[in-house]
Design a protein around this motif. Sequence first.
Motif, PDB file in Angstrom:
ATOM      1  N   ALA A  43      34.045  54.909  40.337  1.00 61.10           N
ATOM      2  CA  ALA A  43      35.177  54.096  39.874  1.00 61.10           C
ATOM      3  C   ALA A  43      35.630  54.542  38.489  1.00 61.10           C
ATOM      4  CB  ALA A  43      34.793  52.621  39.857  1.00 61.10           C
ATOM      5  N   LEU A  44      34.686  54.881  37.624  1.00 61.79           N
ATOM      6  CA  LEU A  44      35.043  55.388  36.301  1.00 61.79           C
ATOM      7  C   LEU A  44      35.771  56.721  36.400  1.00 61.79           C
ATOM      8  CD1 LEU A  44      31.837  54.485  34.265  1.00 61.79           C
ATOM      9  CD2 LEU A  44      34.134  53.600  33.883  1.00 61.79           C
ATOM     10  N   CYS A  52      44.860  54.699  35.305  1.00 64.21           N
ATOM     11  CA  CYS A  52      45.279  53.330  35.644  1.00 64.21           C
ATOM     12  C   CYS A  52      44.593  52.322  34.719  1.00 64.21           C
ATOM     13  CB  CYS A  52      44.963  53.016  37.094  1.00 64.21           C
ATOM     14  SG  CYS A  52      43.205  52.804  37.467  1.00 64.21           S
ATOM     15  N   ALA A  53      45.105  51.101  34.709  1.00 65.53           N
ATOM     16  CA  ALA A  53      44.484  50.023  33.946  1.00 65.53           C
ATOM     17  C   ALA A  53      43.229  49.552  34.664  1.00 65.53           C
ATOM     18  CB  ALA A  53      45.468  48.864  33.783  1.00 65.53           C
ATOM     19  N   TRP A  54      42.325  48.932  33.895  1.00 66.41           N
ATOM     20  CA  TRP A  54      41.080  48.458  34.506  1.00 66.41           C
ATOM     21  C   TRP A  54      41.363  47.559  35.712  1.00 66.41           C
ATOM     22  CZ3 TRP A  54      36.528  50.474  33.309  1.00 66.41           C
ATOM     23  CH2 TRP A  54      36.357  51.079  32.063  1.00 66.41           C
ATOM     24  N   ARG A  55      42.295  46.641  35.557  1.00 66.69           N
ATOM     25  CA  ARG A  55      42.569  45.669  36.608  1.00 66.69           C
ATOM     26  C   ARG A  55      43.313  46.282  37.804  1.00 66.69           C
ATOM     27  NH1 ARG A  55      42.321  43.005  31.883  1.00 66.69           N
ATOM     28  NH2 ARG A  55      41.417  40.906  31.831  1.00 66.69           N
ATOM     29  N   MET A  56      43.722  47.552  37.677  1.00 62.50           N
ATOM     30  CA  MET A  56      44.430  48.225  38.760  1.00 62.50           C
ATOM     31  C   MET A  56      43.509  49.105  39.603  1.00 62.50           C
ATOM     32  SD  MET A  56      47.519  47.133  38.579  1.00 62.50           S
ATOM     33  CE  MET A  56      48.445  48.285  39.583  1.00 62.50           C
ATOM     34  N   LEU A  57      42.214  49.016  39.372  1.00 65.51           N
ATOM     35  CA  LEU A  57      41.291  49.767  40.217  1.00 65.51           C
ATOM     36  C   LEU A  57      41.419  49.303  41.665  1.00 65.51           C
ATOM     37  CD1 LEU A  57      38.009  49.917  38.073  1.00 65.51           C
ATOM     38  CD2 LEU A  57      39.329  51.876  38.887  1.00 65.51           C
ATOM     39  N   PRO A  58      41.383  50.217  42.642  1.00 64.51           N
ATOM     40  CA  PRO A  58      41.515  49.834  44.049  1.00 64.51           C
ATOM     41  C   PRO A  58      40.449  48.829  44.463  1.00 64.51           C
ATOM     42  CG  PRO A  58      41.736  52.203  43.796  1.00 64.51           C
ATOM     43  CD  PRO A  58      41.307  51.683  42.465  1.00 64.51           C
ATOM     44  N   ASN A  66      32.767  44.804  36.623  1.00 62.01           N
ATOM     45  CA  ASN A  66      31.474  45.468  36.750  1.00 62.01           C
ATOM     46  C   ASN A  66      31.538  46.906  36.232  1.00 62.01           C
ATOM     47  OD1 ASN A  66      31.493  43.448  39.346  1.00 62.01           O
ATOM     48  ND2 ASN A  66      29.462  43.610  38.441  1.00 62.01           N
ATOM     49  N   VAL A  67      32.646  47.563  36.548  1.00 61.18           N
ATOM     50  CA  VAL A  67      32.831  48.944  36.101  1.00 61.18           C
ATOM     51  C   VAL A  67      32.957  48.990  34.573  1.00 61.18           C
ATOM     52  CG1 VAL A  67      34.255  51.008  36.310  1.00 61.18           C
ATOM     53  CG2 VAL A  67      33.979  49.482  38.280  1.00 61.18           C
TER      54      VAL A  67
END
Length: 209
Positions: A43-44, A52-58, A66-67
């Motif tokens: 994920a990192l 992308c922004a943190w909140r835009m992770l798939p 958590n990431v």
Amino acid sequence: MHRKPYCTDLTDGQWRVLQRVIPEQPKRRGRRRKYPLRELVNALAYLVRTGCAWRMLPHDLPPWWNVYYLFRQWRDTNWWLLIHKTLRELVRQARGRNREPSAAIIDSQSVKTAQGGVRGYDAGKKVTGRKRHILVDTEGFLLTVVVHSADIQDRDGGKQLLRKARGTLPRLQRIWADAGYAGKLVEWTNRRCGWVLTIVRRTGKGFQV
């Protein structure tokens, strides 16, 4: 991993190497980690590659909080620096080089910024933003980086960079730089760090190594 892979996912071989250099986490009481460490690192890697922004992770990757917790934990304990240094040494060794470099190159780049943080105006590049100074070995691998406002001159920013690198590169002897670092920094580098700073000047127009 029960999802469709992303191109940023670590291969099995990459993960085996990374597992060897990740510092062992101290045992703590409480709940065990809910998501596999490899998925958190995947994920990192996705976030760094895509920007992308943190909140835009798939949603098929671990939750962003958590990431982010893992990222912050490794940042605050300097594990990122240790991991980067160890991987750089392994790659240099695989290429037949000494694990520690004896020569390096310093350069700077001014980039525009429009949001928070320190900013300044670089009159030479006509850029309002920040300036980053990097020190790399002759393979191009990052050794040290410093970021500050763009209005600080190269020789002053270079001093910050070399001061930060001092004591971390035991074999370093020579550094090459362009004319922006000429002047008092040459003598300062030799006197305070014990390195020879050589200024490489342009001899013609166009791109030159």
